[in-house]
Design a protein around this motif. Structure first.
Motif, PDB file in Angstrom:
ATOM      1  N   LEU A  40      42.357  49.743  35.435  1.00 22.00           N
ATOM      2  CA  LEU A  40      43.081  50.461  36.487  1.00 22.00           C
ATOM      3  C   LEU A  40      44.458  49.826  36.717  1.00 22.00           C
ATOM      4  O   LEU A  40      45.450  50.539  36.938  1.00 22.00           O
ATOM      5  CB  LEU A  40      42.279  50.458  37.787  1.00 22.00           C
ATOM      6  CG  LEU A  40      40.940  51.193  37.776  1.00 22.00           C
ATOM      7  CD1 LEU A  40      40.357  51.254  39.185  1.00 22.00           C
ATOM      8  CD2 LEU A  40      41.069  52.588  37.196  1.00 22.00           C
ATOM      9  N   ALA A  41      44.508  48.495  36.673  1.00 19.20           N
ATOM     10  CA  ALA A  41      45.794  47.814  36.825  1.00 19.20           C
ATOM     11  C   ALA A  41      46.751  48.222  35.704  1.00 19.20           C
ATOM     12  O   ALA A  41      47.957  48.444  35.932  1.00 19.20           O
ATOM     13  CB  ALA A  41      45.593  46.301  36.835  1.00 19.20           C
ATOM     14  N   LYS A  42      46.216  48.328  34.490  1.00 21.25           N
ATOM     15  CA  LYS A  42      47.041  48.773  33.353  1.00 21.25           C
ATOM     16  C   LYS A  42      47.539  50.200  33.569  1.00 21.25           C
ATOM     17  O   LYS A  42      48.711  50.516  33.309  1.00 21.25           O
ATOM     18  CB  LYS A  42      46.217  48.684  32.067  1.00 21.25           C
ATOM     19  CG  LYS A  42      46.923  49.189  30.798  1.00 21.25           C
ATOM     20  CD  LYS A  42      47.966  48.216  30.291  1.00 21.25           C
ATOM     21  CE  LYS A  42      48.353  48.451  28.843  1.00 21.25           C
ATOM     22  NZ  LYS A  42      49.018  49.730  28.580  1.00 21.25           N
ATOM     23  N   ASP A  43      46.679  51.063  34.063  1.00 19.64           N
ATOM     24  CA  ASP A  43      47.080  52.444  34.321  1.00 19.64           C
ATOM     25  C   ASP A  43      48.170  52.516  35.393  1.00 19.64           C
ATOM     26  O   ASP A  43      49.097  53.333  35.290  1.00 19.64           O
ATOM     27  CB  ASP A  43      45.875  53.274  34.759  1.00 19.64           C
ATOM     28  CG  ASP A  43      44.883  53.517  33.625  1.00 19.64           C
ATOM     29  OD1 ASP A  43      45.269  53.330  32.452  1.00 19.64           O
ATOM     30  OD2 ASP A  43      43.733  53.885  33.913  1.00 19.64           O
ATOM     31  N   LEU A  44      48.050  51.666  36.408  1.00 18.45           N
ATOM     32  CA  LEU A  44      49.066  51.649  37.469  1.00 18.45           C
ATOM     33  C   LEU A  44      50.426  51.236  36.923  1.00 18.45           C
ATOM     34  O   LEU A  44      51.448  51.866  37.227  1.00 18.45           O
ATOM     35  CB  LEU A  44      48.644  50.685  38.588  1.00 18.45           C
ATOM     36  CG  LEU A  44      47.673  51.218  39.638  1.00 18.45           C
ATOM     37  CD1 LEU A  44      47.182  50.080  40.526  1.00 18.45           C
ATOM     38  CD2 LEU A  44      48.338  52.295  40.492  1.00 18.45           C
ATOM     39  N   THR A  45      50.455  50.193  36.133  1.00 18.61           N
ATOM     40  CA  THR A  45      51.739  49.749  35.581  1.00 18.61           C
ATOM     41  C   THR A  45      52.291  50.765  34.590  1.00 18.61           C
ATOM     42  O   THR A  45      53.493  51.048  34.579  1.00 18.61           O
ATOM     43  CB  THR A  45      51.601  48.367  34.907  1.00 18.61           C
ATOM     44  OG1 THR A  45      50.562  48.408  33.916  1.00 18.61           O
ATOM     45  CG2 THR A  45      51.269  47.287  35.931  1.00 18.61           C
ATOM     46  N   ASP A  46      51.414  51.342  33.786  1.00 21.08           N
ATOM     47  CA  ASP A  46      51.872  52.345  32.820  1.00 21.08           C
ATOM     48  C   ASP A  46      52.493  53.549  33.517  1.00 21.08           C
ATOM     49  O   ASP A  46      53.489  54.123  33.044  1.00 21.08           O
ATOM     50  CB  ASP A  46      50.705  52.819  31.947  1.00 21.08           C
ATOM     51  CG  ASP A  46      50.290  51.791  30.902  1.00 21.08           C
ATOM     52  OD1 ASP A  46      50.985  50.763  30.768  1.00 21.08           O
ATOM     53  OD2 ASP A  46      49.257  52.014  30.237  1.00 21.08           O
ATOM     54  N   PHE A  78      32.632  45.680  35.698  1.00 21.14           N
ATOM     55  CA  PHE A  78      33.474  46.090  36.818  1.00 21.14           C
ATOM     56  C   PHE A  78      34.823  45.392  36.781  1.00 21.14           C
ATOM     57  O   PHE A  78      35.861  45.999  37.050  1.00 21.14           O
ATOM     58  CB  PHE A  78      32.771  45.810  38.153  1.00 21.14           C
ATOM     59  CG  PHE A  78      31.595  46.709  38.442  1.00 21.14           C
ATOM     60  CD1 PHE A  78      31.297  47.792  37.621  1.00 21.14           C
ATOM     61  CD2 PHE A  78      30.771  46.474  39.528  1.00 21.14           C
ATOM     62  CE1 PHE A  78      30.211  48.622  37.883  1.00 21.14           C
ATOM     63  CE2 PHE A  78      29.691  47.300  39.805  1.00 21.14           C
ATOM     64  CZ  PHE A  78      29.404  48.370  38.983  1.00 21.14           C
ATOM     65  N   ALA A  79      34.798  44.084  36.445  1.00 28.40           N
ATOM     66  CA  ALA A  79      36.063  43.346  36.376  1.00 28.40           C
ATOM     67  C   ALA A  79      36.973  43.956  35.310  1.00 28.40           C
ATOM     68  O   ALA A  79      38.180  44.133  35.526  1.00 28.40           O
ATOM     69  CB  ALA A  79      35.800  41.873  36.071  1.00 28.40           C
ATOM     70  N   ASN A  80      36.399  44.310  34.157  1.00 29.98           N
ATOM     71  CA  ASN A  80      37.209  44.913  33.105  1.00 29.98           C
ATOM     72  C   ASN A  80      37.742  46.278  33.527  1.00 29.98           C
ATOM     73  O   ASN A  80      38.886  46.641  33.211  1.00 29.98           O
ATOM     74  CB  ASN A  80      36.389  45.048  31.817  1.00 29.98           C
ATOM     75  CG  ASN A  80      37.245  45.453  30.637  1.00 29.98           C
ATOM     76  OD1 ASN A  80      38.004  44.641  30.100  1.00 29.98           O
ATOM     77  ND2 ASN A  80      37.168  46.711  30.231  1.00 29.98           N
ATOM     78  N   ASP A 121      51.945  43.277  30.580  1.00 29.47           N
ATOM     79  CA  ASP A 121      52.004  41.861  30.197  1.00 29.47           C
ATOM     80  C   ASP A 121      52.453  40.969  31.335  1.00 29.47           C
ATOM     81  O   ASP A 121      52.132  39.767  31.354  1.00 29.47           O
ATOM     82  CB  ASP A 121      52.934  41.673  29.000  1.00 29.47           C
ATOM     83  CG  ASP A 121      52.315  42.124  27.693  1.00 29.47           C
ATOM     84  OD1 ASP A 121      51.133  42.541  27.707  1.00 29.47           O
ATOM     85  OD2 ASP A 121      52.997  42.066  26.655  1.00 29.47           O
ATOM     86  N   LEU A 122      53.213  41.523  32.286  1.00 31.26           N
ATOM     87  CA  LEU A 122      53.654  40.726  33.433  1.00 31.26           C
ATOM     88  C   LEU A 122      52.466  40.228  34.260  1.00 31.26           C
ATOM     89  O   LEU A 122      52.573  39.209  34.952  1.00 31.26           O
ATOM     90  CB  LEU A 122      54.585  41.551  34.325  1.00 31.26           C
ATOM     91  CG  LEU A 122      55.953  41.897  33.745  1.00 31.26           C
ATOM     92  CD1 LEU A 122      56.686  42.895  34.632  1.00 31.26           C
ATOM     93  CD2 LEU A 122      56.791  40.627  33.567  1.00 31.26           C
ATOM     94  N   LEU A 123      51.345  40.934  34.189  1.00 33.21           N
ATOM     95  CA  LEU A 123      50.159  40.550  34.958  1.00 33.21           C
ATOM     96  C   LEU A 123      49.263  39.546  34.229  1.00 33.21           C
ATOM     97  O   LEU A 123      48.391  38.943  34.845  1.00 33.21           O
ATOM     98  CB  LEU A 123      49.322  41.790  35.290  1.00 33.21           C
ATOM     99  CG  LEU A 123      49.944  42.819  36.231  1.00 33.21           C
ATOM    100  CD1 LEU A 123      49.023  44.022  36.353  1.00 33.21           C
ATOM    101  CD2 LEU A 123      50.220  42.225  37.600  1.00 33.21           C
ATOM    102  N   LYS A 124      49.469  39.376  32.939  1.00 35.26           N
ATOM    103  CA  LYS A 124      48.525  38.567  32.162  1.00 35.26           C
ATOM    104  C   LYS A 124      48.454  37.100  32.601  1.00 35.26           C
ATOM    105  O   LYS A 124      47.350  36.539  32.674  1.00 35.26           O
ATOM    106  CB  LYS A 124      48.834  38.691  30.667  1.00 35.26           C
ATOM    107  CG  LYS A 124      48.466  40.068  30.121  1.00 35.26           C
ATOM    108  CD  LYS A 124      48.680  40.175  28.617  1.00 35.26           C
ATOM    109  CE  LYS A 124      48.256  41.550  28.114  1.00 35.26           C
ATOM    110  NZ  LYS A 124      48.471  41.692  26.651  1.00 35.26           N
ATOM    111  N   PRO A 125      49.584  36.430  32.934  1.00 27.92           N
ATOM    112  CA  PRO A 125      49.448  35.060  33.448  1.00 27.92           C
ATOM    113  C   PRO A 125      48.654  35.006  34.748  1.00 27.92           C
ATOM    114  O   PRO A 125      47.872  34.069  34.968  1.00 27.92           O
ATOM    115  CB  PRO A 125      50.905  34.620  33.658  1.00 27.92           C
ATOM    116  CG  PRO A 125      51.691  35.471  32.719  1.00 27.92           C
ATOM    117  CD  PRO A 125      50.997  36.795  32.718  1.00 27.92           C
ATOM    118  N   LEU A 126      48.836  36.000  35.612  1.00 23.41           N
ATOM    119  CA  LEU A 126      48.080  36.069  36.869  1.00 23.41           C
ATOM    120  C   LEU A 126      46.599  36.258  36.589  1.00 23.41           C
ATOM    121  O   LEU A 126      45.744  35.591  37.205  1.00 23.41           O
ATOM    122  CB  LEU A 126      48.606  37.231  37.717  1.00 23.41           C
ATOM    123  CG  LEU A 126      47.788  37.604  38.952  1.00 23.41           C
ATOM    124  CD1 LEU A 126      47.839  36.492  39.979  1.00 23.41           C
ATOM    125  CD2 LEU A 126      48.279  38.921  39.546  1.00 23.41           C
TER     126      LEU A 126
END
Length: 267
Positions: A188-194, A181-183, A201-206
């Motif tokens: 979904l987060a990747k789809d939103l940014t795309d 589920f976490a993955n 990549d801006l989300l990866k440190p978070l």
């Protein structure tokens, strides 16, 4: 110990080399997809391709069913094993009793049974994982088999537990939440940014800091943040409006998770 694999997918790709590196002999690899079996044999020292499920003449003591849960019975209907061999499945959700029943119905010779469940996510073709830190959950039909499987597990991992079928089922469910589920939420987060031509990549440190804090805390709930944790309805309404307009299929997920977080911190 001499070992044979039935199945050559994600788990087998990592477990078979780990067992070889611990000094065990992988004799045969069988898969309905011969190409998969051929690929696995290619990264092992002295294993060979098994053309069918007749292992009657095999010198292996242990046979590892590394196949999807729904395939276990079909495999057992065709498989022929040496007398007193150990047959284990690697499923997180299937009870040991199911395998025992299949052996009683389909095997013409006595076969011992067990579970050798590696609590990790595996992907074929990825760099081989270090098994030393992968938890192994062991269950067996009798004490002698249990001792053999525990000894085998301890030769590849420093984390070996006796876990019964009911406990393993709960662990597997927890793993679905923590891993699958976490993955999916990250996807979904990747789809939103795309969709907005933003850099994921801006989300990866978070993401990295979120998991670091969760794993370091006594309980992940202690480090929960975000608008649902604060009860910030203004932000959540704005988010819901955006999703309703752009990604309506994800709105129920957002609302369900936000409500779950809110309920936890209202109590």
């Amino acid at each position: 110990m001499e070992i044979s694999f039935i199945g050559a997918g994600n788990l087998a790709w990592h477990l078979a080399p780990a067992l070889e590196n611990a000094g065990h002999q992988i004799n045969e690899v069988y898969s309905r997809r011969q190409q998969s079996a051929r690929q696995l044999v290619g990264i092992l020292y002295d294993a060979h391709l098994q053309p069918d499920l007749n292992f009657a003449d095999s010198s292996s003591e242990l046979f590892i069913l590394a196949v999807p849960d729904d395939s276990i019975e079909a495999i057992c209907t065709e498989m022929v094993l040496p007398e007193n061999a150990i047959l284990v499945h690697t499923s997180g959700s299937k009870p040991l009793s199911i395998l025992q029943q299949f052996v009683e119905v389909y095997s013409d010779v006595p076969v011992r049974t067990g579970v050798f469940y590696a609590l990790q996510t595996f992907s074929k073709g990825q760099p081989l994982l270090e098994f030393e830190q992968i938890p192994l959950c062991i269950e067996a039909s009798d004490k002698a088999t249990e001792e053999q499987l525990v000894q085998l597990g301890q030769q590849v991992s420093t984390i070996v537990y006796l876990v019964n079928s009911a406990e393993r089922k709960v662990l597997h469910l927890a793993a679905i939440f923590a891993c699958n589920f976490a993955n999916h939420l990250l996807a979904l987060a990747k789809d939103l940014t795309d969709a907005e031509n933003l850099e994921f990549d801006l989300l990866k440190p978070l993401i990295a800091e979120t998991f670091r804090k969760a794993l370091s805390a006594a309980h992940p709930a202690e480090v929960q943040t975000g608008p649902a944790r604060r009860g910030d309805q203004t932000i959540m309404v704005a988010h819901a409006e955006y999703l309703a307009a752009h990604q309506p299929q994800w709105l129920p997920i957002y609302r369900l998770l936000s409500e779950s977080i809110e309920r936890r911190y209202r109590e």
